[in-house]
Design a protein around this motif. Structure first.
Motif, PDB file in Angstrom:
ATOM      1  N   PRO A  78       7.205  25.410 -12.593  1.00  0.00           N
ATOM      2  CA  PRO A  78       6.006  24.919 -13.290  1.00  0.00           C
ATOM      3  C   PRO A  78       5.357  26.026 -14.109  1.00  0.00           C
ATOM      4  N   LEU A  79       4.850  25.646 -15.269  1.00  0.00           N
ATOM      5  CA  LEU A  79       4.104  26.582 -16.100  1.00  0.00           C
ATOM      6  C   LEU A  79       2.663  26.682 -15.599  1.00  0.00           C
ATOM      7  N   PRO A  80       2.000  27.795 -15.858  1.00  0.00           N
ATOM      8  CA  PRO A  80       0.567  27.878 -15.510  1.00  0.00           C
ATOM      9  C   PRO A  80      -0.203  26.756 -16.217  1.00  0.00           C
ATOM     10  N   PRO A  81      -1.182  26.178 -15.567  1.00  0.00           N
ATOM     11  CA  PRO A  81      -1.940  25.086 -16.191  1.00  0.00           C
ATOM     12  C   PRO A  81      -2.832  25.596 -17.323  1.00  0.00           C
ATOM     13  N   LEU A  82      -2.971  24.783 -18.354  1.00  0.00           N
ATOM     14  CA  LEU A  82      -3.887  25.076 -19.445  1.00  0.00           C
ATOM     15  C   LEU A  82      -5.229  24.396 -19.170  1.00  0.00           C
ATOM     16  N   LEU A  83      -6.287  25.076 -19.550  1.00  0.00           N
ATOM     17  CA  LEU A  83      -7.639  24.549 -19.359  1.00  0.00           C
ATOM     18  C   LEU A  83      -8.215  24.212 -20.733  1.00  0.00           C
ATOM     19  N   THR A 131      -8.765  26.139 -25.755  1.00  0.00           N
ATOM     20  CA  THR A 131      -7.680  26.058 -24.762  1.00  0.00           C
ATOM     21  C   THR A 131      -7.436  27.433 -24.160  1.00  0.00           C
ATOM     22  N   TYR A 132      -7.430  27.496 -22.827  1.00  0.00           N
ATOM     23  CA  TYR A 132      -7.336  28.767 -22.118  1.00  0.00           C
ATOM     24  C   TYR A 132      -6.263  28.687 -21.029  1.00  0.00           C
ATOM     25  N   VAL A 133      -5.855  29.885 -20.584  1.00  0.00           N
ATOM     26  CA  VAL A 133      -4.959  30.001 -19.433  1.00  0.00           C
ATOM     27  C   VAL A 133      -5.445  31.177 -18.599  1.00  0.00           C
ATOM     28  N   ALA A 134      -5.200  31.116 -17.306  1.00  0.00           N
ATOM     29  CA  ALA A 134      -5.606  32.219 -16.429  1.00  0.00           C
ATOM     30  C   ALA A 134      -4.889  33.500 -16.846  1.00  0.00           C
ATOM     31  N   ALA A 180      -0.479  24.718 -26.232  1.00  0.00           N
ATOM     32  CA  ALA A 180      -1.881  24.840 -26.620  1.00  0.00           C
ATOM     33  C   ALA A 180      -2.108  24.422 -28.066  1.00  0.00           C
ATOM     34  N   VAL A 181      -1.168  24.765 -28.938  1.00  0.00           N
ATOM     35  CA  VAL A 181      -1.347  24.538 -30.369  1.00  0.00           C
ATOM     36  C   VAL A 181      -1.041  23.106 -30.771  1.00  0.00           C
ATOM     37  N   VAL A 182       0.043  22.555 -30.245  1.00  0.00           N
ATOM     38  CA  VAL A 182       0.533  21.259 -30.727  1.00  0.00           C
ATOM     39  C   VAL A 182      -0.439  20.131 -30.422  1.00  0.00           C
ATOM     40  N   ASP A 183      -1.232  20.281 -29.367  1.00  0.00           N
ATOM     41  CA  ASP A 183      -2.231  19.253 -29.049  1.00  0.00           C
ATOM     42  C   ASP A 183      -3.169  18.974 -30.221  1.00  0.00           C
ATOM     43  N   ARG A 184      -3.346  19.959 -31.098  1.00  0.00           N
ATOM     44  CA  ARG A 184      -4.314  19.829 -32.188  1.00  0.00           C
ATOM     45  C   ARG A 184      -3.658  19.491 -33.525  1.00  0.00           C
ATOM     46  N   LEU A 185      -2.365  19.230 -33.521  1.00  0.00           N
ATOM     47  CA  LEU A 185      -1.649  18.918 -34.750  1.00  0.00           C
ATOM     48  C   LEU A 185      -1.359  17.425 -34.847  1.00  0.00           C
ATOM     49  N   ARG A 226     -15.261  37.375 -19.618  1.00  0.00           N
ATOM     50  CA  ARG A 226     -15.033  38.373 -18.564  1.00  0.00           C
ATOM     51  C   ARG A 226     -13.572  38.808 -18.483  1.00  0.00           C
ATOM     52  N   GLY A 227     -12.693  38.170 -19.232  1.00  0.00           N
ATOM     53  CA  GLY A 227     -11.278  38.518 -19.193  1.00  0.00           C
ATOM     54  C   GLY A 227     -10.490  37.786 -18.140  1.00  0.00           C
ATOM     55  N   GLU A 228     -11.118  36.826 -17.450  1.00  0.00           N
ATOM     56  CA  GLU A 228     -10.405  36.060 -16.436  1.00  0.00           C
ATOM     57  C   GLU A 228      -9.485  35.022 -17.074  1.00  0.00           C
ATOM     58  N   LEU A 229      -9.873  34.518 -18.234  1.00  0.00           N
ATOM     59  CA  LEU A 229      -9.082  33.550 -18.976  1.00  0.00           C
ATOM     60  C   LEU A 229      -8.676  34.147 -20.314  1.00  0.00           C
ATOM     61  N   LEU A 230      -7.532  33.700 -20.818  1.00  0.00           N
ATOM     62  CA  LEU A 230      -7.054  34.105 -22.135  1.00  0.00           C
ATOM     63  C   LEU A 230      -7.086  32.888 -23.053  1.00  0.00           C
ATOM     64  N   ARG A 231      -7.680  33.049 -24.226  1.00  0.00           N
ATOM     65  CA  ARG A 231      -7.756  31.954 -25.183  1.00  0.00           C
ATOM     66  C   ARG A 231      -6.456  31.869 -25.967  1.00  0.00           C
ATOM     67  N   LEU A 232      -5.773  30.722 -25.892  1.00  0.00           N
ATOM     68  CA  LEU A 232      -4.520  30.511 -26.606  1.00  0.00           C
ATOM     69  C   LEU A 232      -4.713  29.762 -27.915  1.00  0.00           C
ATOM     70  N   ALA A 233      -5.709  28.913 -27.966  1.00  0.00           N
ATOM     71  CA  ALA A 233      -6.052  28.157 -29.171  1.00  0.00           C
ATOM     72  C   ALA A 233      -7.504  27.745 -29.021  1.00  0.00           C
ATOM     73  N   THR A 234      -8.069  27.201 -30.079  1.00  0.00           N
ATOM     74  CA  THR A 234      -9.467  26.782 -30.025  1.00  0.00           C
ATOM     75  C   THR A 234      -9.698  25.839 -28.850  1.00  0.00           C
TER      76      THR A 234
END
Length: 312
Positions: free
Chosen positions: A5-10, A41-44, A63-68, A31-39
């Motif tokens: 499984p891939l890490p879940p996206l938030l 959308t984050y991942v731990a 993360a990206v394709v959801d917005r296309l 705080r650096g706990e999450l990384l922003r992958l797209a507008t």
């Protein structure tokens, strides 16, 4: 592609932009706990750091394709990441997609939109992503990449049996006006299912450039306890060449429960067994560094006695 499984996206969209939950996600990102992958959308961050580069790129694609637009399909190197098609080099920062409605390729923040026709048969759904089929992915890479990179992708889908040569030929034939078609045809003609990794594919290309005779791939040498399979074999000269990629000493499928140091010992025993065979007159090894500096590979081939037809 592996089934881990891939890490879940938030997604902020899923909780509402003005909610407390959305504000909490933004604070965690600050705080650096999450990384922003797209507008939105984050991942731990810790799960991102623990992921391989290929899996990170798959996360970017999700993360990206959801917005296309729904018509776009993940393609090229991004599709290679989804299907685990071998590539050489780094995974791209931008996600590559094919948009059949476009007339020209467009590059924007985070996305490269390729303009090309796409049939329903050339798309799949993998991990909720619409993605080009393995055959279309490999052909796209052969059309738009170097001969080396095209061979690596085509070798990979043939070796994994995710595509046949006939399927690849049909996909390429369906693109009669595509740029790069001549080079892609050359790469497909050279492709071989016997190459087990991108490194072996690259080595095959260099062997050809250095003027080496065509080798036999994955030659098996039986013995009482089993059989030893070598990467490259020239029976007319009695020469063996092995490609040593890092995965042999780090990946579970090669370690098989052994420590890396045990693998080194076992590999030495195996090499001695192969060298002792009467038909083997020379044994060479090559590594990634020699692929990046072909003069070193040439020296190794000459050292073991393999004749080369061209100068380098």
């Amino acid at each position: 592609m592996d089934e881990l499984p891939l890490p879940p996206l938030l997604h902020i969209d899923s909780v509402g932009h003005q909610t407390r939950e959305a504000a909490a996600l933004r604070r965690r990102a600050a705080r650096g706990e999450l990384l922003r992958l797209a507008t939105g959308t984050y991942v731990a961050a810790d799960l991102w750091q623990a992921s391989t580069p290929r899996r990170r790129h798959v996360l970017r694609a999700l993360a990206v394709v959801d917005r296309l637009d729904a018509r776009v399909v993940v393609s090229h190197r991004s599709a290679a990441a989804v299907h685990d098609v071998p590539v050489i080099g780094e995974w791209p920062e931008r996600v590559h997609v094919t948009d059949p409605a476009r007339r020209s390729t467009q590059t924007s923040t985070g996305v490269v939109r390729h303009a090309a026709p796409l049939t329903p048969e050339e798309a799949r759904v993998v991990r909720s992503l619409r993605v080009t089929s393995p055959a279309r992915t490999a052909v796209d890479l052969a059309l738009t990449s170097s001969f080396r990179d095209g061979v690596a992708a085509l070798d990979g889908v043939l070796h994994s049996r995710s595509s046949t040569r006939d399927e690849l030929t049909a996909v390429l034939d369906a693109r009669p006006t595509a740029r790069g078609r001549v080079g892609a045809r050359r790469a497909l003609s050279f492709a071989d299912a016997g190459a087990e990794s991108a490194g072996e594919s690259w080595c095959r290309v260099l062997l050809r450039q250095l003027g080496a005779p065509p080798p036999v791939l994955q030659q098996a040498f039986p013995w009482a306890g089993g059989r030893d399979v070598v990467d490259f074999w020239w029976p007319e000269f009695g020469i063996v060449l092995e490609f040593d990629g890092l995965s042999k000493y780090t990946q579970a499928r090669w370690l098989k429960g052994r420590t890396p140091s045990r693998v080194v010992v076992d590999e030495k025993i195996r090499e001695d067994r192969i060298r002792d065979r009467p038909e083997v007159r020379g044994f060479g090894r090559t590594v990634w560094d020699e692929l990046e500096h072909p003069v070193k590979l040439r020296a190794e081939l000459l050292r073991v006695g393999l004749p080369l037809r061209t100068a380098y």
